[in-house]
Design an enzyme around this catalytic site. Sequence first.
Site, PDB file in Angstrom:
ATOM      1  N   ARG A   1      -6.652  -2.566   3.460  1.00 18.95           N
ATOM      2  CA  ARG A   1      -5.940  -1.406   4.003  1.00 18.95           C
ATOM      3  C   ARG A   1      -5.301  -1.825   5.319  1.00 18.95           C
ATOM      4  O   ARG A   1      -5.988  -2.342   6.200  1.00 18.95           O
ATOM      5  CB  ARG A   1      -6.977  -0.295   4.211  1.00 18.95           C
ATOM      6  CG  ARG A   1      -6.449   0.991   4.714  1.00 18.95           C
ATOM      7  CD  ARG A   1      -7.563   1.999   4.806  1.00 18.95           C
ATOM      8  NE  ARG A   1      -8.287   1.905   6.061  1.00 18.95           N
ATOM      9  CZ  ARG A   1      -8.862   2.934   6.676  1.00 18.95           C
ATOM     10  NH1 ARG A   1      -8.846   4.131   6.113  1.00 18.95           N
ATOM     11  NH2 ARG A   1      -9.497   2.785   7.809  1.00 18.95           N
TER      12      ARG A   1
ATOM     13  N   THR B   1      -0.783   1.505   9.048  1.00 21.93           N
ATOM     14  CA  THR B   1      -0.167   2.471   8.118  1.00 21.93           C
ATOM     15  C   THR B   1      -1.201   3.120   7.194  1.00 21.93           C
ATOM     16  O   THR B   1      -0.916   4.110   6.531  1.00 21.93           O
ATOM     17  CB  THR B   1       0.869   1.767   7.234  1.00 21.93           C
ATOM     18  OG1 THR B   1       0.171   0.807   6.409  1.00 21.93           O
ATOM     19  CG2 THR B   1       1.923   1.047   8.061  1.00 21.93           C
TER      20      THR B   1
ATOM     21  N   ASP C   1     -16.802  -0.007  10.278  1.00 18.84           N
ATOM     22  CA  ASP C   1     -16.101  -0.820   9.282  1.00 18.84           C
ATOM     23  C   ASP C   1     -17.135  -1.526   8.409  1.00 18.84           C
ATOM     24  O   ASP C   1     -17.851  -2.418   8.860  1.00 18.84           O
ATOM     25  CB  ASP C   1     -15.195  -1.843   9.974  1.00 18.84           C
ATOM     26  CG  ASP C   1     -14.313  -2.579   8.974  1.00 18.84           C
ATOM     27  OD1 ASP C   1     -13.087  -2.481   9.089  1.00 18.84           O
ATOM     28  OD2 ASP C   1     -14.867  -3.248   8.061  1.00 18.84           O
TER      29      ASP C   1
ATOM     30  N   ASP D   1     -16.867  -5.375   8.124  1.00 20.46           N
ATOM     31  CA  ASP D   1     -17.283  -6.060   9.347  1.00 20.46           C
ATOM     32  C   ASP D   1     -18.799  -6.008   9.512  1.00 20.46           C
ATOM     33  O   ASP D   1     -19.430  -6.978   9.939  1.00 20.46           O
ATOM     34  CB  ASP D   1     -16.621  -5.424  10.572  1.00 20.46           C
ATOM     35  CG  ASP D   1     -15.121  -5.718  10.630  1.00 20.46           C
ATOM     36  OD1 ASP D   1     -14.626  -6.486   9.780  1.00 20.46           O
ATOM     37  OD2 ASP D   1     -14.456  -5.166  11.519  1.00 20.46           O
TER      38      ASP D   1
HETATM   39  O1  LIG Z   1      -9.860   4.929   1.412  1.00 21.01           O
HETATM   40  P1  LIG Z   1      -9.053   3.970   2.210  1.00 21.01           P
HETATM   41  O2  LIG Z   1      -8.380   4.631   3.389  1.00 21.01           O
HETATM   42  O3  LIG Z   1      -8.080   3.190   1.387  1.00 21.01           O
HETATM   43  O4  LIG Z   1     -10.044   2.947   2.919  1.00 21.01           O
HETATM   44  C1  LIG Z   1     -11.151   2.417   2.293  1.00 21.01           C
HETATM   45  C2  LIG Z   1     -11.054   0.922   2.214  1.00 21.01           C
HETATM   46  O5  LIG Z   1     -11.159   0.338   3.522  1.00 21.01           O
HETATM   47  C3  LIG Z   1     -12.206  -0.635   3.502  1.00 21.01           C
HETATM   48  O6  LIG Z   1     -11.728  -1.891   3.140  1.00 21.01           O
HETATM   49  P2  LIG Z   1     -10.869  -2.789   4.139  1.00 21.01           P
HETATM   50  O7  LIG Z   1      -9.396  -2.537   3.937  1.00 21.01           O
HETATM   51  O8  LIG Z   1     -11.383  -2.626   5.538  1.00 21.01           O
HETATM   52  O9  LIG Z   1     -11.131  -4.242   3.613  1.00 21.01           O
HETATM   53  P3  LIG Z   1     -12.469  -5.131   3.748  1.00 21.01           P
HETATM   54  O10 LIG Z   1     -13.387  -4.628   2.695  1.00 21.01           O
HETATM   55  O11 LIG Z   1     -11.980  -6.502   3.485  1.00 21.01           O
HETATM   56  O12 LIG Z   1     -13.025  -4.956   5.124  1.00 21.01           O
HETATM   57  C4  LIG Z   1     -13.149  -0.114   2.462  1.00 21.01           C
HETATM   58  O13 LIG Z   1     -14.056  -1.070   1.983  1.00 21.01           O
HETATM   59  C5  LIG Z   1     -12.218   0.410   1.400  1.00 21.01           C
HETATM   60  O14 LIG Z   1     -11.791  -0.591   0.493  1.00 21.01           O
HETATM   61  O1  LIG Z   2     -14.713   4.415   8.052  1.00 23.94           O
HETATM   62  C1  LIG Z   2     -14.177   3.521   7.369  1.00 23.94           C
HETATM   63  C2  LIG Z   2     -12.936   3.709   6.737  1.00 23.94           C
HETATM   64  C3  LIG Z   2     -12.406   2.688   5.995  1.00 23.94           C
HETATM   65  N1  LIG Z   2     -13.069   1.517   5.915  1.00 23.94           N
HETATM   66  C4  LIG Z   2     -14.264   1.321   6.519  1.00 23.94           C
HETATM   67  O2  LIG Z   2     -14.853   0.241   6.416  1.00 23.94           O
HETATM   68  N2  LIG Z   2     -14.780   2.324   7.247  1.00 23.94           N
HETATM   69 MG   LIG Z   3     -12.822  -3.546   6.471  1.00 25.26          MG
END
Ligand SMILES: O=P(O)(O)OC[C@H]1O[C@H](OP(=O)(O)OP(=O)(O)O)[C@H](O)[C@@H]1O
Ligand SMILES: O=c1cc[nH]c(=O)[nH]1
Ligand SMILES: [Mg+2]
Length: 211
Positions: free
Chosen positions: A103, A107, A202, A205
């Site tokens: 994500r 944006t 997150d 993370d």
């Molecule tokens: O409902 P949304 O607004 O689309 O957000 C949710 C997404 O954000 C996070 O992933 P992230 O993009 O942080 O990737 P990561 O798992 O690599 O940290 C989470 O694990 C979801 O996949």
């Molecule tokens: O709260 C949030 C939203 C999106 N992705 C995350 O990891 N945490």
């Molecule tokens: Mg993430």
Amino acid sequence: MRLHVADHPLVAHKLTVLRDGRTDSPTFRRLADELVTLLAYEATREVRTEPYPIRTPVAGTTGVRLSAPKPLVVPILRAGLGMLDGMVRLLPTAEVGFLGMIRDEATLQATTYATRLPEDLSGRQCFALDPMLATGGTLVAALRFLLERGAVDVTAICLLAAPEGIEVVRAAFEGEARVTVVTAAVDERLDENGYIVPGLGDAGDRLYGVV
Ligand SMILES: O=P(O)(O)OC[C@H]1O[C@H](OP(=O)(O)OP(=O)(O)O)[C@H](O)[C@@H]1O
Ligand SMILES: O=c1cc[nH]c(=O)[nH]1
Ligand SMILES: [Mg+2]
């Protein structure tokens, strides 16, 4: 779209420790693993089975076994990987496909950067794993992807969901009986950065460190 919110004291207890900002990464990983196993019990309620005759030491009987084709478990990278072991522990014969999605922090739009899935999912039941359902953009794209390849149904397992994201998924799959979302909790809202409140921060993370 059907929604199931877990209502169990063990889930609530483990989720509270997971949310706590003082919880370190090893403990966070262990709790995510334990939580998905508890949620998987509910999420697999409609997994397909067939009659299977056996003999116990006492008598013959007919039980059940999971029927072919094998269910497909799809962790959404990165954070969904933290739920994979807990899921396949409950469903050891499942196959595993991978969807890498990220994500954009500004944006909030999700893009797909990796796919390793069977081309044809006809007749397959799929389980998508992602701890966070925030705006819903990631999950809508992932569910569409799996349904377009022919999945008979897709159950998403999340640890936390925002009401805003649930409504986005609901609107995208209005009247669609093939989509189910199972989550440990529905939180209050999203903040101005698209983070779930109170949430857990997150998830990627906290599982794997800041990149
Ligand atoms: O409902 P949304 O607004 O689309 O957000 C949710 C997404 O954000 C996070 O992933 P992230 O993009 O942080 O990737 P990561 O798992 O690599 O940290 C989470 O694990 C979801 O996949
Ligand atoms: O709260 C949030 C939203 C999106 N992705 C995350 O990891 N945490
Ligand atoms: Mg993430």
